[in-house]
Design a protein around this motif. Structure first.
Motif, PDB file in Angstrom:
ATOM      1  N   GLN A  85       0.808  -1.223   0.000  1.00 46.20           N
ATOM      2  CA  GLN A  85       0.000   0.000   0.000  1.00 46.20           C
ATOM      3  C   GLN A  85       0.842   1.275   0.000  1.00 46.20           C
ATOM      4  N   LEU A  86       2.145   1.154   0.193  1.00 40.55           N
ATOM      5  CA  LEU A  86       2.980   2.334   0.355  1.00 40.55           C
ATOM      6  C   LEU A  86       3.462   2.847  -0.992  1.00 40.55           C
ATOM      7  N   GLY A  87       3.550   4.170  -1.125  1.00 39.35           N
ATOM      8  CA  GLY A  87       3.999   4.771  -2.373  1.00 39.35           C
ATOM      9  C   GLY A  87       2.815   5.220  -3.206  1.00 39.35           C
ATOM     10  N   GLY A  88       3.076   5.623  -4.421  1.00 43.02           N
ATOM     11  CA  GLY A  88       2.000   6.048  -5.301  1.00 43.02           C
ATOM     12  C   GLY A  88       1.945   7.550  -5.469  1.00 43.02           C
ATOM     13  N   ALA A  89       1.080   7.991  -6.392  1.00 39.75           N
ATOM     14  CA  ALA A  89       0.990   9.407  -6.746  1.00 39.75           C
ATOM     15  C   ALA A  89       0.520  10.267  -5.586  1.00 39.75           C
ATOM     16  N   LEU A  90      -0.422   9.756  -4.774  1.00 46.92           N
ATOM     17  CA  LEU A  90      -0.943  10.549  -3.661  1.00 46.92           C
ATOM     18  C   LEU A  90       0.157  10.837  -2.646  1.00 46.92           C
ATOM     19  N   THR A  91       0.987   9.850  -2.343  1.00 51.93           N
ATOM     20  CA  THR A  91       2.087  10.057  -1.399  1.00 51.93           C
ATOM     21  C   THR A  91       3.050  11.113  -1.907  1.00 51.93           C
ATOM     22  N   ARG A  92       3.429  11.014  -3.190  1.00 54.77           N
ATOM     23  CA  ARG A  92       4.364  11.993  -3.763  1.00 54.77           C
ATOM     24  C   ARG A  92       3.767  13.400  -3.755  1.00 54.77           C
ATOM     25  N   LEU A  93       2.481  13.501  -4.007  1.00 57.36           N
ATOM     26  CA  LEU A  93       1.824  14.802  -4.040  1.00 57.36           C
ATOM     27  C   LEU A  93       1.784  15.432  -2.647  1.00 57.36           C
ATOM     28  N   LEU A  94       1.476  14.626  -1.645  1.00 55.25           N
ATOM     29  CA  LEU A  94       1.448  15.147  -0.280  1.00 55.25           C
ATOM     30  C   LEU A  94       2.838  15.585   0.178  1.00 55.25           C
ATOM     31  N   LEU A  95       3.856  14.807  -0.168  1.00 59.97           N
ATOM     32  CA  LEU A  95       5.220  15.173   0.217  1.00 59.97           C
ATOM     33  C   LEU A  95       5.648  16.478  -0.440  1.00 59.97           C
ATOM     34  N   ALA A  96       5.249  16.693  -1.683  1.00 61.97           N
ATOM     35  CA  ALA A  96       5.619  17.916  -2.389  1.00 61.97           C
ATOM     36  C   ALA A  96       5.067  19.156  -1.694  1.00 61.97           C
ATOM     37  N   GLY A  97       3.937  19.006  -1.007  1.00 60.87           N
ATOM     38  CA  GLY A  97       3.360  20.138  -0.295  1.00 60.87           C
ATOM     39  C   GLY A  97       3.810  20.246   1.149  1.00 60.87           C
ATOM     40  N   THR A  98       3.864  19.110   1.841  1.00 61.11           N
ATOM     41  CA  THR A  98       4.130  19.159   3.276  1.00 61.11           C
ATOM     42  C   THR A  98       5.590  19.444   3.625  1.00 61.11           C
ATOM     43  N   LEU A  99       6.534  19.048   2.767  1.00 60.47           N
ATOM     44  CA  LEU A  99       7.948  19.278   3.085  1.00 60.47           C
ATOM     45  C   LEU A  99       8.283  20.765   3.188  1.00 60.47           C
ATOM     46  N   PRO A 100       7.981  21.583   2.185  1.00 58.29           N
ATOM     47  CA  PRO A 100       8.257  23.017   2.374  1.00 58.29           C
ATOM     48  C   PRO A 100       7.394  23.637   3.463  1.00 58.29           C
ATOM     49  N   GLY A 101       6.192  23.093   3.645  1.00 58.65           N
ATOM     50  CA  GLY A 101       5.302  23.632   4.669  1.00 58.65           C
ATOM     51  C   GLY A 101       5.847  23.464   6.072  1.00 58.65           C
ATOM     52  N   VAL A 102       6.436  22.308   6.382  1.00 54.16           N
ATOM     53  CA  VAL A 102       6.916  22.062   7.739  1.00 54.16           C
ATOM     54  C   VAL A 102       8.117  22.942   8.076  1.00 54.16           C
ATOM     55  N   ARG A 127      -5.390  17.889  -8.069  1.00 51.86           N
ATOM     56  CA  ARG A 127      -3.993  17.794  -7.643  1.00 51.86           C
ATOM     57  C   ARG A 127      -3.526  19.115  -7.028  1.00 51.86           C
ATOM     58  N   HIS A 128      -3.930  20.234  -7.620  1.00 52.51           N
ATOM     59  CA  HIS A 128      -3.514  21.531  -7.097  1.00 52.51           C
ATOM     60  C   HIS A 128      -4.094  21.780  -5.707  1.00 52.51           C
ATOM     61  N   THR A 129      -5.324  21.350  -5.492  1.00 50.30           N
ATOM     62  CA  THR A 129      -5.948  21.528  -4.180  1.00 50.30           C
ATOM     63  C   THR A 129      -5.254  20.662  -3.139  1.00 50.30           C
ATOM     64  N   ILE A 130      -4.954  19.413  -3.481  1.00 49.98           N
ATOM     65  CA  ILE A 130      -4.255  18.527  -2.549  1.00 49.98           C
ATOM     66  C   ILE A 130      -2.868  19.080  -2.234  1.00 49.98           C
ATOM     67  N   LEU A 131      -2.183  19.628  -3.246  1.00 50.60           N
ATOM     68  CA  LEU A 131      -0.858  20.212  -3.029  1.00 50.60           C
ATOM     69  C   LEU A 131      -0.950  21.392  -2.068  1.00 50.60           C
ATOM     70  N   ALA A 132      -1.948  22.255  -2.266  1.00 52.49           N
ATOM     71  CA  ALA A 132      -2.125  23.405  -1.382  1.00 52.49           C
ATOM     72  C   ALA A 132      -2.452  22.955   0.043  1.00 52.49           C
ATOM     73  N   LEU A 133      -3.302  21.920   0.170  1.00 56.41           N
ATOM     74  CA  LEU A 133      -3.610  21.382   1.501  1.00 56.41           C
ATOM     75  C   LEU A 133      -2.352  20.818   2.153  1.00 56.41           C
ATOM     76  N   GLY A 134      -1.471  20.202   1.338  1.00 55.07           N
ATOM     77  CA  GLY A 134      -0.222  19.668   1.873  1.00 55.07           C
ATOM     78  C   GLY A 134       0.651  20.754   2.466  1.00 55.07           C
ATOM     79  N   ALA A 176      -0.464   7.081   2.689  1.00 57.61           N
ATOM     80  CA  ALA A 176       0.044   8.332   2.128  1.00 57.61           C
ATOM     81  C   ALA A 176       0.169   9.400   3.203  1.00 57.61           C
ATOM     82  N   ALA A 177      -0.844   9.514   4.066  1.00 59.51           N
ATOM     83  CA  ALA A 177      -0.803  10.520   5.126  1.00 59.51           C
ATOM     84  C   ALA A 177       0.310  10.230   6.127  1.00 59.51           C
TER      85      ALA A 177
END
Length: 268
Positions: free
Chosen positions: A79-96, A145-152, A187-188
């Protein structure tokens, strides 16, 4: 009541309480992709009296130690990996990273934070519980995708400020918009794990040049994380045995409970 002996030492009572809290919380939260840190934070603040802002990197340290337990199990399940995981990481890393600097140099009051989180999670939690009780999985259209990125970016910043896993906010939103829990949870948790490493490192660098209680409480964070490591693995192992309806109900109850907890803390 067990408390910390000082910032760098921990009594055996406090260590045992931290370990038990990390384990029990993670067993319940891992199946729905919520880091136990979001419920561990009140324990650290009110019971163990971890000073602020050290409580934030201590919670991030918990995520770093506890995260691999659930992630290892999800990886074995494929279950690990995939597009959703990569998308969340792209947003949450700069956010943190942004959140860590906000926490140290321009932190808003905890009262405002609690009210905002409660306002977001309470209607989401109640809605998920109602949908689960109705026995339907018909949801609104998935987020873009843009909304998920912004939420990340948003939840990454919140994680950097308060040391909680963004899954506590992302999970109910994504699940309520049609994303299966088998995708949401890993993903989360993956994004929480990676961003917690980045957040803890950022706090460590800030602590080198800034005075105050900024560095994490290492002993307590490791002990809580060890409990979370075991609990997260057990919780992730339980997930495939739980129906989607039950997982949505569990996530709804957790979101609602957290919202009520923060409202009570704000009003008292």
């Amino acid at each position: 009541m067990p408390v910390l002996a000082d910032l760098h030492a921990v009594t055996w009572e406090a260590g045992l309480l931290g370990f038990a809290a990390g384990l029990l919380i993670s067993v319940v939260t891992a199946p729905v992709g919520v880091s136990g840190a979001v419920f561990l934070l009140p324990v650290q603040l009110s019971v163990l009296h971890v000073p602020s802002p050290a409580v934030t990197p201590t919670n991030l340290l918990f995520n770093v130690v506890a995260g691999p337990g659930a992630l290892l199990r999800y990886r074995r399940n494929g279950q690990l990996g995939g597009a959703l995981t990569r998308l969340l990481l792209a947003g949450t890393l700069p956010g943190v990273v942004l959140g860590a600097f906000i926490r140290v140099f321009a932190i808003p009051g905890p009262r405002v934070f609690r009210l905002v989180v409660a306002a977001v999670l309470l209607p989401l939690g109640v809605w998920l519980c109602v949908r689960a009780l109705r026995g339907t999985v018909v949801d609104r259209p998935p987020l873009s995708r843009h909304t998920i990125l912004a939420l990340g970016v948003l939840v990454g910043s919140v994680g950097g400020i308060y040391g909680i896993g963004g899954g506590s906010i992302l999970g109910p939103i994504l699940a309520g918009r049609g994303v299966p829990m088998t995708q949401v949870a890993p993903a989360a948790l993956a994004s929480t794990f990676v961003t917690s490493i980045a957040g803890a490192a950022t706090y460590g660098m800030i602590a080198l040049t800034t005075s105050g209680d900024i560095a994490p409480h290492w002993a307590l964070g490791l002990l809580c994380g060890l409990g979370g490591l075991i609990g997260g693995y057990l919780g992730a192992r339980l997930q495939p045995r739980l129906p989607e309806q039950a997982l949505r109900m569990l996530l709804g109850v957790l979101a609602t409970g957290l919202a009520v907890l923060y409202l009570v803390q704000t009003l008292t």
